[in-house]
Design a protein around this motif. Sequence first.
Motif, short mmCIF file in Angstrom:
data_model
loop_
_atom_site.label_atom_id
_atom_site.label_comp_id
_atom_site.label_asym_id
_atom_site.label_seq_id
_atom_site.Cartn_x
_atom_site.Cartn_y
_atom_site.Cartn_z
N MET A 1 0.84 -1.19 0.00
CA MET A 1 0.00 0.00 0.00
C MET A 1 0.88 1.24 0.00
O MET A 1 2.02 1.20 0.45
CB MET A 1 -0.95 -0.01 1.20
N PHE A 2 0.33 2.36 -0.54
CA PHE A 2 1.07 3.62 -0.50
C PHE A 2 1.22 4.05 0.95
O PHE A 2 0.30 3.89 1.76
CB PHE A 2 0.31 4.70 -1.29
N SER A 3 2.37 4.63 1.28
CA SER A 3 2.63 5.03 2.66
C SER A 3 3.51 6.28 2.68
O SER A 3 3.85 6.83 1.63
CB SER A 3 3.31 3.89 3.44
N HIS A 4 3.83 6.73 3.89
CA HIS A 4 4.73 7.85 4.10
C HIS A 4 4.26 9.10 3.32
O HIS A 4 3.08 9.41 3.34
CB HIS A 4 6.16 7.45 3.77
N VAL A 5 5.18 9.80 2.67
CA VAL A 5 4.81 11.05 1.99
C VAL A 5 3.88 10.78 0.82
O VAL A 5 2.98 11.58 0.53
CB VAL A 5 6.07 11.82 1.55
N SER A 6 4.05 9.66 0.13
CA SER A 6 3.12 9.32 -0.96
C SER A 6 1.69 9.22 -0.42
O SER A 6 0.75 9.72 -1.04
CB SER A 6 3.54 7.99 -1.61
N ALA A 7 1.54 8.60 0.74
CA ALA A 7 0.21 8.49 1.34
C ALA A 7 -0.29 9.85 1.81
O ALA A 7 -1.48 10.17 1.69
CB ALA A 7 0.25 7.51 2.52
N ALA A 8 0.61 10.67 2.35
CA ALA A 8 0.22 12.02 2.79
C ALA A 8 -0.35 12.83 1.63
O ALA A 8 -1.35 13.55 1.78
CB ALA A 8 1.41 12.73 3.41
N LEU A 9 0.26 12.71 0.47
CA LEU A 9 -0.25 13.41 -0.72
C LEU A 9 -1.63 12.89 -1.10
O LEU A 9 -2.52 13.67 -1.46
CB LEU A 9 0.73 13.25 -1.87
N ILE A 10 -1.83 11.58 -1.02
CA ILE A 10 -3.14 11.00 -1.32
C ILE A 10 -4.18 11.49 -0.33
O ILE A 10 -5.34 11.72 -0.68
CB ILE A 10 -3.04 9.46 -1.33
N HIS A 11 -3.76 11.69 0.93
CA HIS A 11 -4.66 12.22 1.95
C HIS A 11 -4.83 13.74 1.85
O HIS A 11 -5.41 14.36 2.74
CB HIS A 11 -4.13 11.86 3.35
N ARG A 12 -4.31 14.33 0.78
CA ARG A 12 -4.48 15.75 0.46
C ARG A 12 -3.77 16.68 1.46
O ARG A 12 -4.25 17.77 1.76
CB ARG A 12 -5.96 16.12 0.35
N LEU A 13 -2.63 16.25 1.94
CA LEU A 13 -1.76 17.13 2.72
C LEU A 13 -0.69 17.70 1.80
O LEU A 13 -0.35 17.10 0.78
CB LEU A 13 -1.11 16.36 3.87
N ASP A 14 -0.16 18.86 2.17
CA ASP A 14 0.84 19.54 1.35
C ASP A 14 2.19 19.56 2.05
O ASP A 14 2.38 20.32 3.01
CB ASP A 14 0.40 20.98 1.06
N VAL A 23 8.33 7.08 -5.14
CA VAL A 23 7.06 6.63 -4.58
C VAL A 23 7.38 5.73 -3.38
O VAL A 23 8.28 4.89 -3.44
CB VAL A 23 6.24 5.85 -5.63
N GLU A 24 6.63 5.92 -2.29
CA GLU A 24 6.88 5.14 -1.08
C GLU A 24 5.74 4.15 -0.85
O GLU A 24 4.57 4.50 -0.88
CB GLU A 24 7.03 6.08 0.12
N VAL A 37 11.08 3.73 -6.70
CA VAL A 37 10.19 3.22 -5.65
C VAL A 37 11.02 2.85 -4.42
O VAL A 37 12.06 2.20 -4.53
CB VAL A 37 9.40 1.98 -6.13
N LEU A 38 10.53 3.27 -3.25
CA LEU A 38 11.15 2.89 -1.98
C LEU A 38 10.13 2.04 -1.22
O LEU A 38 9.02 2.49 -0.93
CB LEU A 38 11.51 4.13 -1.17
N ILE A 39 10.51 0.80 -0.91
CA ILE A 39 9.59 -0.13 -0.25
C ILE A 39 10.04 -0.34 1.20
O ILE A 39 11.17 -0.73 1.46
CB ILE A 39 9.54 -1.48 -0.98
N TYR A 40 9.13 -0.04 2.13
CA TYR A 40 9.38 -0.25 3.56
C TYR A 40 8.83 -1.61 3.97
O TYR A 40 7.77 -2.02 3.48
CB TYR A 40 8.71 0.83 4.40
N SER A 41 9.52 -2.25 4.88
CA SER A 41 9.04 -3.53 5.41
C SER A 41 8.08 -3.25 6.57
O SER A 41 8.49 -2.82 7.65
CB SER A 41 10.22 -4.38 5.90
N ARG A 42 6.81 -3.42 6.34
CA ARG A 42 5.79 -3.15 7.35
C ARG A 42 4.72 -4.24 7.29
O ARG A 42 4.22 -4.57 6.21
CB ARG A 42 5.09 -1.81 7.09
N LYS A 43 4.36 -4.76 8.45
CA LYS A 43 3.23 -5.67 8.54
C LYS A 43 2.12 -4.92 9.26
O LYS A 43 2.18 -4.73 10.48
CB LYS A 43 3.62 -6.95 9.29
N LEU A 44 1.13 -4.46 8.53
CA LEU A 44 0.11 -3.59 9.08
C LEU A 44 -1.21 -4.33 9.26
O LEU A 44 -1.63 -5.09 8.38
CB LEU A 44 -0.11 -2.38 8.16
#
Length: 233
Positions: A1-14, A23-24, A37-44
């Motif tokens: 899933m998109f995360s970090h700053v990529s997710a922040a942009l999707i959530h309409r933050l500037d 892309v994160e 692409v930067l992939i973080y190891s996360r089990k959410l």
Amino acid sequence: MFSHVSAALIHRLDPALIESSKVEISRDSPPRNYDGVLIYSRKLPPEEISSEFAYPVTTLPRTLADVALDRSLEVSVPLISQALRAGRVDRSDITERLVKGKRGRRRALLAVELSSAEYESPAEAVCAVKFHRFGITGMVPQVETVTESGRFIGRNDFRHKCAAVAVEVHGVGKFYLSPDGPDEASKTSHQRNMDLLNAGFTVFNLSFGDLFRPRIFAAIKRAIETANQRKTG
């Protein structure tokens, strides 16, 4: 899933700063760093994956916690502050995801502490981070200033709680997004600046670029120290 700053942009933050053009993404697999692409190891858990969008993205609290853990204060504090100001999260939504033993937790907790709903722009949030980095304390955001006779001068982006020192952070939007137009906004800003000077204030007018010039913050710190010395002397 998109995360970090990529997710922040999707959530309409500037973001005030991006720091990376990649892309994160977070997923339950070893981390990877590709060209774009930067992939973080996360089990959410499922509750930390948003269903608001057509594609998987971390929820806003999880997004802000991840950014605070893995990005600089200059990136995380503006994003957290925007979400606080909009009433979309509160501090506990973020801090409860910063579990003990997590790498970057101390910085992340500091990011939450430095963030404020009072900051009216990402640039003001970056300025607050720089105050912290340069050991400048006592700067209060969004303070209404009056003369000794009680005449209203204006509201300052930052004003010291004791010393007669004010800091204004000027982004392009401060003038060009003004409902009265850029010329009128510039005229009002100039008049407020003159009124502050006449009232005995030392005023610093900062552009976004000034936020990355150490000598500016050294000058602010000196001005505060000088003003306090005059009061005690």
